[in-house]
Each structure stands twice: as C-alpha cells, then as structure tokens.
Design an enzyme around this catalytic site. Structure first.
Site, PDB file in Angstrom:
ATOM      1  N   ASP A   1      41.516  38.963   2.112  1.00 35.92           N
ATOM      2  CA  ASP A   1      41.437  39.562   0.792  1.00 35.92           C
ATOM      3  C   ASP A   1      41.441  37.879   0.569  1.00 35.92           C
ATOM      4  O   ASP A   1      40.668  37.340   1.030  1.00 35.92           O
ATOM      5  CB  ASP A   1      42.923  39.927   0.577  1.00 35.92           C
ATOM      6  CG  ASP A   1      43.081  40.050  -1.034  1.00 35.92           C
ATOM      7  OD1 ASP A   1      42.063  39.322  -1.733  1.00 35.92           O
ATOM      8  OD2 ASP A   1      43.938  40.189  -1.371  1.00 35.92           O
TER       9      ASP A   1
ATOM     10  N   PHE B   1      41.814  46.111  -6.510  1.00 33.18           N
ATOM     11  CA  PHE B   1      42.901  46.467  -6.229  1.00 33.18           C
ATOM     12  C   PHE B   1      42.219  48.413  -4.567  1.00 33.18           C
ATOM     13  O   PHE B   1      42.457  49.058  -6.241  1.00 33.18           O
ATOM     14  CB  PHE B   1      43.884  46.597  -6.792  1.00 33.18           C
ATOM     15  CG  PHE B   1      45.644  46.883  -5.556  1.00 33.18           C
ATOM     16  CD1 PHE B   1      46.119  45.594  -4.555  1.00 33.18           C
ATOM     17  CD2 PHE B   1      46.208  47.950  -5.004  1.00 33.18           C
ATOM     18  CE1 PHE B   1      46.631  45.580  -3.896  1.00 33.18           C
ATOM     19  CE2 PHE B   1      46.947  48.154  -4.347  1.00 33.18           C
ATOM     20  CZ  PHE B   1      47.784  47.215  -3.610  1.00 33.18           C
TER      21      PHE B   1
ATOM     22  N   GLU C   1      41.331  43.944  11.823  1.00 33.27           N
ATOM     23  CA  GLU C   1      42.490  43.924  10.766  1.00 33.27           C
ATOM     24  C   GLU C   1      41.661  45.477   9.608  1.00 33.27           C
ATOM     25  O   GLU C   1      40.215  45.125   9.895  1.00 33.27           O
ATOM     26  CB  GLU C   1      41.838  42.442   9.694  1.00 33.27           C
ATOM     27  CG  GLU C   1      42.930  41.742  10.377  1.00 33.27           C
ATOM     28  CD  GLU C   1      44.268  42.202   9.690  1.00 33.27           C
ATOM     29  OE1 GLU C   1      44.713  42.665   8.786  1.00 33.27           O
ATOM     30  OE2 GLU C   1      44.788  40.948   8.935  1.00 33.27           O
ATOM     31  N   ASP C   2      42.779  45.395   8.495  1.00 31.10           N
ATOM     32  CA  ASP C   2      41.338  46.488   7.879  1.00 31.10           C
ATOM     33  C   ASP C   2      41.414  46.032   6.306  1.00 31.10           C
ATOM     34  O   ASP C   2      39.988  46.359   6.345  1.00 31.10           O
ATOM     35  CB  ASP C   2      43.705  46.982   7.160  1.00 31.10           C
ATOM     36  CG  ASP C   2      44.469  46.716   6.867  1.00 31.10           C
ATOM     37  OD1 ASP C   2      44.168  44.641   7.320  1.00 31.10           O
ATOM     38  OD2 ASP C   2      45.518  47.139   6.407  1.00 31.10           O
TER      39      ASP C   2
ATOM     40  N   ARG D   1      48.987  55.550   2.156  1.00 29.52           N
ATOM     41  CA  ARG D   1      47.253  55.452   3.343  1.00 29.52           C
ATOM     42  C   ARG D   1      47.251  56.575   4.065  1.00 29.52           C
ATOM     43  O   ARG D   1      46.439  56.489   5.050  1.00 29.52           O
ATOM     44  CB  ARG D   1      49.128  54.764   4.177  1.00 29.52           C
ATOM     45  CG  ARG D   1      49.777  54.273   3.604  1.00 29.52           C
ATOM     46  CD  ARG D   1      50.533  52.796   5.446  1.00 29.52           C
ATOM     47  NE  ARG D   1      51.411  52.039   5.125  1.00 29.52           N
ATOM     48  CZ  ARG D   1      51.093  50.758   4.799  1.00 29.52           C
ATOM     49  NH1 ARG D   1      49.805  50.129   4.835  1.00 29.52           N
ATOM     50  NH2 ARG D   1      52.358  50.513   4.302  1.00 29.52           N
TER      51      ARG D   1
HETATM   52  P1  IMP Z   1      45.274  38.494   3.097  1.00 34.85           P
HETATM   53  O1  IMP Z   1      46.567  37.642   3.706  1.00 34.85           O
HETATM   54  O2  IMP Z   1      45.399  38.251   1.097  1.00 34.85           O
HETATM   55  O3  IMP Z   1      44.259  38.658   3.373  1.00 34.85           O
HETATM   56  O4  IMP Z   1      45.618  39.972   2.693  1.00 34.85           O
HETATM   57  C1  IMP Z   1      45.819  40.874   4.040  1.00 34.85           C
HETATM   58  C2  IMP Z   1      47.014  42.090   3.737  1.00 34.85           C
HETATM   59  O5  IMP Z   1      46.966  42.099   2.113  1.00 34.85           O
HETATM   60  C3  IMP Z   1      45.820  43.256   4.027  1.00 34.85           C
HETATM   61  O6  IMP Z   1      46.470  43.121   5.666  1.00 34.85           O
HETATM   62  C4  IMP Z   1      46.932  44.123   3.391  1.00 34.85           C
HETATM   63  O7  IMP Z   1      47.795  44.522   3.974  1.00 34.85           O
HETATM   64  C5  IMP Z   1      47.433  43.718   2.059  1.00 34.85           C
HETATM   65  N1  IMP Z   1      45.836  44.174   1.158  1.00 34.85           N
HETATM   66  C6  IMP Z   1      45.195  43.188   0.437  1.00 34.85           C
HETATM   67  N2  IMP Z   1      44.016  43.048  -0.019  1.00 34.85           N
HETATM   68  C7  IMP Z   1      44.560  44.794  -0.761  1.00 34.85           C
HETATM   69  C8  IMP Z   1      43.807  46.053  -1.527  1.00 34.85           C
HETATM   70  O8  IMP Z   1      43.560  46.140  -1.334  1.00 34.85           O
HETATM   71  N3  IMP Z   1      45.406  47.434  -1.407  1.00 34.85           N
HETATM   72  C9  IMP Z   1      46.083  47.083   0.045  1.00 34.85           C
HETATM   73  N4  IMP Z   1      46.577  46.507   0.550  1.00 34.85           N
HETATM   74  C10 IMP Z   1      45.526  44.985   0.526  1.00 34.85           C
HETATM   75 MG    MG Z   2      46.326  44.188   7.405  1.00 34.75          MG
END
Ligand code: IMP
Ligand code: MG
Length: 481
Positions: A399, A448, A395-396, A461
C-alpha cells in the site's frame, strides 16, 4: 569589555539558567534562550537548530525575532550554508550580500538581515546543531560576543541532551550498569514540533513508527508576486528528505480542498522539480482505517460492497505467478519469506504451485496503532539464516510501501545472495515509499479491501474472494460466486 556589556552577559546567562530549570516545554525554554542571547549581544534575531538524522538539514528548535518569511525559506542546508560551523568553528558573516557562505542572500536581504554569527552545538565532541545570531544593520561581532555565544551553545546542547535523557527514562531505559540497551528512538522524537492540526500530528507519528525522517513545514514556495513582493505562498505540511517528497494533508472541507488543489497545481507548474503529493481526507481516513480507526473504524455493520477478484480469478493469477517464478529460479533453491498474518492464503497457494525446491519462513512485525510501540519492531524473526540464500519476499498487499521498506532493509542486512519481492496486490496509487516489486498479481484501485487473508480489525481473512469493504450495509448482500 565595558562593565555594562559584562552585566548584560551575566544577566542573560542567569535568565537562561533560571528558565532552563523551570517546568516549561523544551520549545519554550529554547525560544527564551534565543531571546536572552539576542538581547545580551544587542542583535535582532536568534535561532537554535538541530541537525536532522542525515546531518543535512538544520531544524529550528528555538527562535526569536525572525520573520516567518525568513524561517520558511528552503530548509537550511547545513553543508551549504556556512558549512565551517560543522567543523566546530564559530563563524561571523559581516555582510550577507557579499558573502558566498550565505545561500539565500536575497531572502536574507528581504528579511532585513545584514550580519550573522553562527556557533556549533556540540555533544561529546560532535556537532549536533547550531546557534545563529542575526542583525538588521551591518555588525562587527567582538571576541567577547563569540565566547558568549559559545557558552549559550554549550548550555543549549546540555538542555537538548537532558530532554532526550528524560524521554529515554520515561520509556523505561535503565541507567548504565542495569544491562538494558536504550530503545532506538527516531531523531524526530526529540524534535519539539507544534502542529497546526491533529491529523498532522497523527501522520507524524505514523512516519516515526516506520522510521521515516520528516520535517514539518520546512519550506514555503512563493506562488504569486505583486509589485515585486510575494502575494501568495504555499507551505506543504511535510517534507520527507530520504524520499525527496513533500506531502500536503487536506483533511478540510471540500471547498477548501479545491483551493488547495489549485495551489498545488500552481506549485507544480512553477517548480516542476519538486515532488509533492496531496493526501485528501478520504486518503487519510483510509490510511488510518487500515489500522482500525478513523471513519471506517466507526462502522457498526460491516459489509462487502463489491467483489474485486473471485476465488477462481485469484487461483488463475497465482498459478501464472508461480510458473514465472519457477522459470526464473530454475536450478536454484528458493527461500520464501512472508510477514504474518495477511500473507497466509497467498503463501500457501503460491508454494503449492512452485516446481522448484523451496523452504518457507515467516516473520511477525508490530503494526502502527496496535499496542504501545513507538517504532515498528520485529515480533517474530526468521527461524533459519538467509545469508547466501536466494530469497523471495512474499507479500499480500503493498500500500504505502512503509512495511515492505522496513522488512526489506532488515532482510538485506543478513546478506542474502539475492532478494526479490512478489506481491499479490499492488495499491500503487497510494505509494509513499518507492519499493521495487518483481512479481505483481493485480494492481488495485485506492479502496480498502478484505478477504483471502486480508483483514479489517482481525476479521474477514477467511473470505475466499477479495472484496471492497464498506461501513454501510447494502440492502442485498453480495455473495461470492
Ligand atoms: P503498507 O505499509 O502501507 O504498504 O501496508 C502494508 C500492510 O497493510 C499490508 O501487509 C496489510 O497488512 C495492510 N493493508 C494495506 N492495505 C490494506 C487493505 O486495503 N485492507 C487490509 N489490509 C491492508
Ligand atoms: Mg502484509
């Protein structure tokens, strides 16, 4: 049975059928059904409830004559409160203070309740909810009352089923014979909830999208007492049963937030076993901004405010992670799985530094707020089977954890030999769903960010570094070293 009683039942059923056939909302039809039922039996209150997806809690869908105080006590636990109803029985409780089946006898007494009669709501032989009648004075319910309540229960179940069918048809579900499977709607979609604030509705939609079950304002916590009665209460906005987590949204003015903070602190002191999280305005806007709207979404001139990790810092960390993974999986063949698109930079760098044999596969999923989807969906599945394979989910960023939680459940259903997670970034402070992380590149603050694969509305990106994104342009742009 007296003629007058018969007339009352008849008039009530006629009224219920008339309102059911009107164009009122389901909530109002069921409130009216509850009122008609209570009046016909001559009792003070009535509620119609649905079981949640886990069949644990009863959620009010139609109410008449019950105090807010009584309704907002702890969520009605179906297996603890008069559980025989779940077996399809009609149950009468003549005196709540003497009956062990009533879980909050004191609350019931304070709310002036003496007797209860409960009947199951059945759909195709299965209990899906309950209808309950309440009296102020001790009351002996008759056999005729029981039969009448069962009739109203059956009518309510049909109304709920009709409402669900309407929703499915609106979503394009074809009737049997037309070879389309019904979309899997979360049970919450059929719950008629009225929200106090639009941000709450948005949050509920977000939870629905990730298929996380929620209850809206299910419980009030007394915070202060005066002369034996409750002088102050706190009612958190949401309860997420699967996570045992309460959530309070504060999208209000700062001076009100201070007051809420005080209440939440007090709640934590008085109820240490309660797990509650406060999402303030900034948290909430950032959550929405992630999906391209909210205050960041109004940004005219985007800018990078601060560089969190330079290109060389990222490279060093990725190499260290790859060495550790290669050691842990020595002698094995590893399948790397990534979710497009944010992970592309990290995945390509990570795989080049692995010294074990690997295969790589990608998935695509729909994100909240993009497109018309009601729930998260897989838009591109894996190319190869992972059954019996050692899988590392790459995963990148994690959050809230909602995306990863969904993907891990999907991967697990394919029975891999093992399944672990490696994420470059961990925004731990914002976690809502607890997901296990085996390899973490960097833990980052609640900001963010963009770059190295991460985007804002599809852009940025390609930045070779990771920076915090801010809507206001800075006088001097920071450029990567
Ligand atoms: P989650 O489901 O809230 O854990 O979010 C995961 C996805 O949200 C990641 O795979 C990213 O694509 C996107 N994401 C979460 N935080 C950021 C951020 O700070 N910048 C850009 N994309 C984000
Ligand atoms: Mg992702």
């Amino acid at each position: 049975m007296s003629q007058e009683r018969k007339d009352n039942y008849y008039l009530a059923l006629r009224q219920i059928a008339r309102v059911a056939n009107s164009n009122l909302s389901l909530r109002r039809i069921l409130n009216s059904t509850a009122r008609s039922a209570a009046r016909a039996v001559g009792v003070s209150g009535c509620r119609i409830c649905l079981l949640d997806a886990q069949k644990e809690y009863l959620i009010n869908v139609g109410v008449h004559g019950l105090s807010d105080f009584y309704l907002k006590k702890a969520p009605l636990d179906a297996r603890k409160s008069i559980p025989e109803v779940l077996e399809g029985k009609v149950v009468c409780v003549t005196d709540v203070s003497q009956d062990k089946r009533v879980i909050h006898p004191q609350t019931a007494k304070t709310a002036g309740i003496s007797s209860i009669m409960a009947a199951p709501l059945m759909e195709k032989g299965e209990v899906v909810g309950e209808i309950r009648l309440y009296t102020h004075e001790p009351h002996q319910f008759s056999a005729a009352d029981k039969n009448f309540l069962l009739t109203v229960a059956n009518m309510s179940a049909v109304l709920l089923e009709r409402d669900e069918l309407h929703r499915l048809l609106e979503k394009g579900y074809k009737l049997p014979g037309e070879q389309t499977t019904p979309p899997q709607l979360p049970t919450t979609a059929r719950r008629p909830t009225e929200f106090v604030h639009p941000s709450e509705e948005e949050f509920a939609r977000l939870l629905d999208f990730y298929r996380i079950e929620w209850l809206y304002e299910p419980r009030s916590f007394p915070l202060r007492w005066e002369n034996g009665s409750i002088a102050e209460m706190c009612t958190p906005d949401f309860y997420l049963p699967a996570l045992d987590l309460y959530i309070e949204l504060t999208t209000l003015k700062q001076n009100l937030v201070t007051e809420k903070n005080r209440k939440i602190r007090r709640l934590k002191e008085l109820y240490p076993e309660i797990n509650i999280k406060l999402l303030n305005k900034a948290d909430f806007l950032r959550l929405l901004a992630k999906y391209g709207y909210g205050s960041l979404g109004e940004a005219k001139v985007p800018n990078i405010e601060r560089i969190l990790f330079t290109h060389s810092q990222i490279q060093r960390r990725v190499k260290t992670l790859a060495r550790k993974i290669s050691r842990d999986y020595a002698g094995k063949h590893l399948t790397l799985v990534g979710v497009l698109k944010g992970v592309v930079c990290f995945m390509t760098d990570l795989m080049q530094h692995l010294s074990i044999p690997v295969t790589v596969d990608f998935m695509g999923i729909s994100y909240y707020g993009i497109g018309e989807d009601q729930v998260v969906k897989i838009t591109k599945d894996l190319d190869e089977s992972i059954t019996g394979r050692d899988v590392l989910m790459v995963e990148d960023i994690v959050d809230t954890g909602m995306t990863l939680n969904y993907v891990l459940r999907h991967l697990q259903s394919h029975d891999p030999a093992s399944l672990r997670v490696c994420t470059l970034l961990d925004k731990r402070v914002r976690r809502l769903v607890d997901v296990p992380l085996d390899y973490v590149g960097f833990e980052i603050p609640d900001e963010f960010i963009v770059g190295y694969g991460l985007d804002y509305k599809g852009e940025f990106r390609n930045l070779p570094f990771i920076g915090t994104f801010h809507p206001q342009p800075k006088k001097e742009r920071i450029s990567p070293k």
